[in-house]
Design a protein around this motif. Structure first.
Motif, PDB file in Angstrom:
ATOM      1  N   SER A  67       0.841  -1.201   0.000  1.00  0.00           N
ATOM      2  CA  SER A  67       0.000   0.000   0.000  1.00  0.00           C
ATOM      3  C   SER A  67       0.880   1.256   0.000  1.00  0.00           C
ATOM      4  CB  SER A  67      -0.923  -0.001   1.212  1.00  0.00           C
ATOM      5  OG  SER A  67      -0.144   0.100   2.378  1.00  0.00           O
ATOM      6  N   GLY A  68       1.622   1.447  -1.096  1.00  0.00           N
ATOM      7  CA  GLY A  68       2.458   2.643  -1.237  1.00  0.00           C
ATOM      8  C   GLY A  68       3.875   2.412  -0.740  1.00  0.00           C
ATOM      9  N   SER A  69       4.736   3.390  -1.042  1.00  0.00           N
ATOM     10  CA  SER A  69       6.147   3.300  -0.646  1.00  0.00           C
ATOM     11  C   SER A  69       6.289   3.144   0.859  1.00  0.00           C
ATOM     12  CB  SER A  69       6.901   4.572  -1.017  1.00  0.00           C
ATOM     13  OG  SER A  69       6.538   5.005  -2.268  1.00  0.00           O
ATOM     14  N   GLN A  70       5.341   3.757   1.568  1.00  0.00           N
ATOM     15  CA  GLN A  70       5.452   3.769   3.025  1.00  0.00           C
ATOM     16  C   GLN A  70       5.416   2.341   3.581  1.00  0.00           C
ATOM     17  OE1 GLN A  70       6.182   6.722   3.884  1.00  0.00           O
ATOM     18  NE2 GLN A  70       6.333   6.403   6.075  1.00  0.00           N
ATOM     19  N   GLY A  93      16.430  15.230   3.544  1.00  0.00           N
ATOM     20  CA  GLY A  93      15.789  14.017   3.056  1.00  0.00           C
ATOM     21  C   GLY A  93      14.289  13.984   3.308  1.00  0.00           C
ATOM     22  N   TYR A  94      13.724  12.810   3.042  1.00  0.00           N
ATOM     23  CA  TYR A  94      12.273  12.592   3.085  1.00  0.00           C
ATOM     24  C   TYR A  94      11.883  12.133   4.486  1.00  0.00           C
ATOM     25  CZ  TYR A  94       7.782  10.486   1.574  1.00  0.00           C
ATOM     26  OH  TYR A  94       6.470  10.140   1.412  1.00  0.00           O
ATOM     27  N   ARG A  95      11.196  13.009   5.207  1.00  0.00           N
ATOM     28  CA  ARG A  95      10.919  12.756   6.619  1.00  0.00           C
ATOM     29  C   ARG A  95      10.071  11.507   6.856  1.00  0.00           C
ATOM     30  NH1 ARG A  95      12.902  16.738  10.067  1.00  0.00           N
ATOM     31  NH2 ARG A  95      12.594  15.097  11.588  1.00  0.00           N
ATOM     32  N   VAL A 135      17.937   5.822  -0.265  1.00  0.00           N
ATOM     33  CA  VAL A 135      18.274   6.848  -1.257  1.00  0.00           C
ATOM     34  C   VAL A 135      17.166   7.059  -2.281  1.00  0.00           C
ATOM     35  CG1 VAL A 135      20.812   6.799  -1.199  1.00  0.00           C
ATOM     36  CG2 VAL A 135      19.590   5.073  -2.534  1.00  0.00           C
ATOM     37  N   THR A 136      17.140   8.281  -2.853  1.00  0.00           N
ATOM     38  CA  THR A 136      16.228   8.622  -3.947  1.00  0.00           C
ATOM     39  C   THR A 136      17.095   9.043  -5.147  1.00  0.00           C
ATOM     40  OG1 THR A 136      16.073  10.840  -2.933  1.00  0.00           O
ATOM     41  CG2 THR A 136      14.269   9.327  -2.485  1.00  0.00           C
ATOM     42  N   PRO A 137      17.768   8.083  -5.800  1.00  0.00           N
ATOM     43  CA  PRO A 137      18.807   8.431  -6.774  1.00  0.00           C
ATOM     44  C   PRO A 137      18.297   9.081  -8.065  1.00  0.00           C
ATOM     45  CG  PRO A 137      18.600   6.043  -6.554  1.00  0.00           C
ATOM     46  CD  PRO A 137      17.669   6.641  -5.564  1.00  0.00           C
ATOM     47  N   GLU A 168      16.219   1.731  -2.519  1.00  0.00           N
ATOM     48  CA  GLU A 168      16.071   2.738  -3.580  1.00  0.00           C
ATOM     49  C   GLU A 168      14.606   3.135  -3.687  1.00  0.00           C
ATOM     50  OE1 GLU A 168      17.010   1.382  -7.587  1.00  0.00           O
ATOM     51  OE2 GLU A 168      16.939   3.440  -8.350  1.00  0.00           O
ATOM     52  N   ASP A 169      14.304   4.391  -3.393  1.00  0.00           N
ATOM     53  CA  ASP A 169      12.937   4.912  -3.502  1.00  0.00           C
ATOM     54  C   ASP A 169      12.844   5.661  -4.837  1.00  0.00           C
ATOM     55  OD1 ASP A 169      10.534   6.244  -3.318  1.00  0.00           O
ATOM     56  OD2 ASP A 169      10.900   7.126  -1.349  1.00  0.00           O
ATOM     57  N   ASP A 170      12.145   5.049  -5.801  1.00  0.00           N
ATOM     58  CA  ASP A 170      12.099   5.590  -7.171  1.00  0.00           C
ATOM     59  C   ASP A 170      10.729   6.238  -7.412  1.00  0.00           C
ATOM     60  OD1 ASP A 170      13.566   5.876  -9.543  1.00  0.00           O
ATOM     61  OD2 ASP A 170      12.570   4.183 -10.489  1.00  0.00           O
ATOM     62  N   TYR A 171      10.385   7.203  -6.568  1.00  0.00           N
ATOM     63  CA  TYR A 171       8.991   7.654  -6.460  1.00  0.00           C
ATOM     64  C   TYR A 171       8.439   8.436  -7.644  1.00  0.00           C
ATOM     65  CZ  TYR A 171      11.105  12.102  -5.250  1.00  0.00           C
ATOM     66  OH  TYR A 171      11.833  13.250  -5.306  1.00  0.00           O
ATOM     67  N   ASP A 172       9.279   9.212  -8.378  1.00  0.00           N
ATOM     68  CA  ASP A 172       8.686  10.016  -9.470  1.00  0.00           C
ATOM     69  C   ASP A 172       9.565  10.046 -10.718  1.00  0.00           C
ATOM     70  OD1 ASP A 172      10.730  11.752  -8.861  1.00  0.00           O
ATOM     71  OD2 ASP A 172       9.448  13.490  -8.466  1.00  0.00           O
ATOM     72  N   PHE A 200       2.427   4.185  -7.271  1.00  0.00           N
ATOM     73  CA  PHE A 200       1.515   4.825  -8.239  1.00  0.00           C
ATOM     74  C   PHE A 200       1.026   6.174  -7.709  1.00  0.00           C
ATOM     75  CE2 PHE A 200       1.167   0.342  -9.492  1.00  0.00           C
ATOM     76  CZ  PHE A 200       1.390   0.466 -10.856  1.00  0.00           C
ATOM     77  N   SER A 201       1.567   6.608  -6.565  1.00  0.00           N
ATOM     78  CA  SER A 201       1.094   7.865  -5.964  1.00  0.00           C
ATOM     79  C   SER A 201       1.370   9.077  -6.839  1.00  0.00           C
ATOM     80  CB  SER A 201       1.763   8.083  -4.609  1.00  0.00           C
ATOM     81  OG  SER A 201       1.251   7.190  -3.671  1.00  0.00           O
ATOM     82  N   LYS A 202       2.439   9.033  -7.632  1.00  0.00           N
ATOM     83  CA  LYS A 202       2.791  10.180  -8.473  1.00  0.00           C
ATOM     84  C   LYS A 202       2.248   9.998  -9.887  1.00  0.00           C
ATOM     85  CE  LYS A 202       5.331  12.236  -5.392  1.00  0.00           C
ATOM     86  NZ  LYS A 202       4.928  13.512  -4.828  1.00  0.00           N
ATOM     87  N   THR A 203       2.372   8.798 -10.439  1.00  0.00           N
ATOM     88  CA  THR A 203       1.935   8.595 -11.823  1.00  0.00           C
ATOM     89  C   THR A 203       0.409   8.583 -11.925  1.00  0.00           C
ATOM     90  OG1 THR A 203       2.243   6.239 -11.408  1.00  0.00           O
ATOM     91  CG2 THR A 203       3.956   7.354 -12.679  1.00  0.00           C
ATOM     92  N   LEU A 208      -4.834   6.076  -4.088  1.00  0.00           N
ATOM     93  CA  LEU A 208      -4.919   4.699  -4.556  1.00  0.00           C
ATOM     94  C   LEU A 208      -4.239   3.750  -3.561  1.00  0.00           C
ATOM     95  CD1 LEU A 208      -5.792   2.985  -7.009  1.00  0.00           C
ATOM     96  CD2 LEU A 208      -3.613   3.534  -8.080  1.00  0.00           C
ATOM     97  N   ARG A 209      -3.196   4.263  -2.911  1.00  0.00           N
ATOM     98  CA  ARG A 209      -2.382   3.497  -1.953  1.00  0.00           C
ATOM     99  C   ARG A 209      -1.912   2.172  -2.545  1.00  0.00           C
ATOM    100  NH1 ARG A 209      -0.150   6.717  -0.445  1.00  0.00           N
ATOM    101  NH2 ARG A 209       0.871   5.480   1.134  1.00  0.00           N
ATOM    102  N   ILE A 210      -1.268   2.249  -3.692  1.00  0.00           N
ATOM    103  CA  ILE A 210      -0.644   1.044  -4.251  1.00  0.00           C
ATOM    104  C   ILE A 210       0.788   1.374  -4.656  1.00  0.00           C
ATOM    105  CG2 ILE A 210      -0.656  -0.709  -6.078  1.00  0.00           C
ATOM    106  CD1 ILE A 210      -3.593  -0.795  -6.001  1.00  0.00           C
TER     107      ILE A 210
HETATM  108  C1  LIG Z   1      10.476  10.684  -1.544  1.00  0.00           C
HETATM  109  C2  LIG Z   1       9.089  10.134  -1.677  1.00  0.00           C
HETATM  110  N1  LIG Z   1       8.928   8.812  -1.696  1.00  0.00           N
HETATM  111  C3  LIG Z   1       7.700   8.263  -1.834  1.00  0.00           C
HETATM  112  C4  LIG Z   1       6.577   9.040  -1.961  1.00  0.00           C
HETATM  113  C5  LIG Z   1       5.229   8.375  -2.128  1.00  0.00           C
HETATM  114  O1  LIG Z   1       4.826   7.696  -1.017  1.00  0.00           O
HETATM  115  P1  LIG Z   1       3.581   6.715  -1.052  1.00  0.00           P
HETATM  116  O2  LIG Z   1       3.818   5.716  -2.145  1.00  0.00           O
HETATM  117  O3  LIG Z   1       3.587   6.070   0.302  1.00  0.00           O
HETATM  118  O4  LIG Z   1       2.355   7.516  -1.312  1.00  0.00           O
HETATM  119  C6  LIG Z   1       6.687  10.414  -1.914  1.00  0.00           C
HETATM  120  C7  LIG Z   1       5.476  11.253  -2.004  1.00  0.00           C
HETATM  121  O5  LIG Z   1       5.400  12.410  -1.838  1.00  0.00           O
HETATM  122  C8  LIG Z   1       7.980  10.985  -1.784  1.00  0.00           C
HETATM  123  O6  LIG Z   1       8.150  12.319  -1.760  1.00  0.00           O
END
Ligand SMILES: Cc1ncc(COP(=O)(O)O)c(C=O)c1O
Length: 358
Positions: A67-70, A93-95, A135-137, A168-172, A200-203, A208-210
């Motif tokens: 359910s998302g990157s989290q 970084g990403y809190r 990392v978010t490379p 590796e967090d490839d979020y966007d 899929f939170s950005k695309t 959606l939480r996937i």
């Molecule tokens: C660095 C980073 N990772 C991941 C996400 C997305 O997180 P999630 O998939 O839990 O919605 C975000 C969203 O703002 C982000 O800024």
């Protein structure tokens, strides 16, 4: 606003049709307990997408739906890390990612980020035996830097030598404007040290939480055990909807369309900033994603400015809370994902007024 995406162009008609079709024609098998990794068809579609679009080296058997990157981070932390382990995190970084690591009892090591991304030498100097690096490379959050090829190799080499993990967090990464897409770090890894996370939170849209993980093959069983104990398996409906959405070409079409939209918004924003503030005003990370950073000149304090702007209904995120160490840089994170291009110049004018009040 940071984190918000363009929704006015989302193909709601297609999406609703798919949701309706899958709600009406329910297969009884889909109502029972299922695989903790997620539905097989969906994982095939994601693996194929990741191989072509992100050069991720994976099979469907390594893909876990979450359910998302989290949640991806939460599961990774439970599998890979023990309380007291040191973990490199990007500074700034990403809190939200850092909170997961903190909740897991880890010691966060803030490693500086320069114009090549995470400074691996700084990490090695501070804590050479860290258990992992987050990392978010592709597009560092929040500064927007793309990690250079040599830093990627250095990081992979460190992980291999020390037996550490790279998350590796490839979020966007789908959104790049100035040059060609950059392949994932995972795709360069020859030693199965990288846990790849996508969302899929950005695309598509965040509610959606996937999201998904590409897990090194020899760790899959351990990830499955933790996932099973956590929430057993992912909900069925949206996996089925998204499988069709991807396989019927709607997903790639939507990415192409939104890439154009964000590119226009980004160009208008960069130009408006130059017009209002002059070319001396420093803008960082405008080549990718849906946000950029403006560094505040002089002694301006970003939190104070954000609060003042919010009273005027303008959302400027302060940069300084993204730092763990003292003396953070003062800046503003400007999200342009959900702001129409024609509104942007007015918002920047509004921002100039807020800054000038000091
Ligand atoms: C660095 C980073 N990772 C991941 C996400 C997305 O997180 P999630 O998939 O839990 O919605 C975000 C969203 O703002 C982000 O800024």
């Amino acid at each position: 606003m940071v984190g918000q995406v363009a929704l006015e162009n989302f193909p709601f008609a297609v999406w609703s049709k798919l949701v309706m079709r899958h709600s009406r024609r329910v297969r009884i098998s889909s109502l029972h307990f299922s695989d903790p990794m997620g539905s097989a068809d969906f994982r095939e579609s994601i693996a194929a997408y990741l191989r072509t679009a992100r050069a991720v080296n994976c099979e469907a058997s390594q893909i876990m739906i979450v359910s998302g990157s989290q949640q991806a981070l939460e599961i990774s932390a439970r599998v890979l890390l023990d309380p007291g382990n040191a973990v490199w995190v990007e500074e700034p970084g990403y809190r939200l990612a850092q909170q997961v690591l903190k909740m897991a009892g880890c010691q966060l090591i803030p490693v500086s980020v320069d114009n090549e991304g995470l400074d691996v030498a700084d990490g090695m100097k501070q804590c050479p035996k860290a258990r992992a690096a987050y990392v978010t490379p592709s597009h560092q959050f929040p500064l927007g830097v793309t990690m250079s090829a040599s830093r990627r190799l250095q990081l992979l080499d460190w992980a291999q030598r020390t037996g550490s993990w790279i998350i590796e967090d490839d979020y966007d990464s789908e959104y790049r404007y100035a040059n060609m897409p950059i392949a994932s770090l995972q795709g360069l890894d020859r030693n199965s040290r990288v846990i790849y996370i996508g969302t899929f939170s950005k695309t598509l849209f965040p509610s959606l939480r996937i999201g998904f993980l590409a897990i090194p093959a020899d760790l899959v069983d351990r990830f499955v055990a933790v996932r099973h104990a956590m929430d057993v398996y992912p909900a069925h409906l949206h996996q089925a909807v998204l499988t069709d959405f991807i396989n019927q070409g709607h997903f790639s079409r939507h990415i192409r369309r939104t890439r154009q939209i964000y590119s226009e918004r980004r160009n208008v924003l960069v130009e408006a900033i130059a017009n209002e503030f002059g070319s001396g005003f420093q803008v960082l990370g405008a080549d990718a994603g849906m946000h950029l950073v403006t560094v505040l000149p002089g002694r301006l304090q970003d939190r104070e400015i954000s609060e003042r702007a919010a009273q005027d209904n303008l959302w400027l995120w302060p940069l300084s809370p993204c730092y763990l160490t003292k003396n953070p840089r003062q800046g503003l994170i400007l999200g342009f994902g959900s702001t129409a291009a024609h509104e942007i110049p007015n918002r920047v004018r509004q921002m100039r007024k807020v800054l000038a009040l000091k």
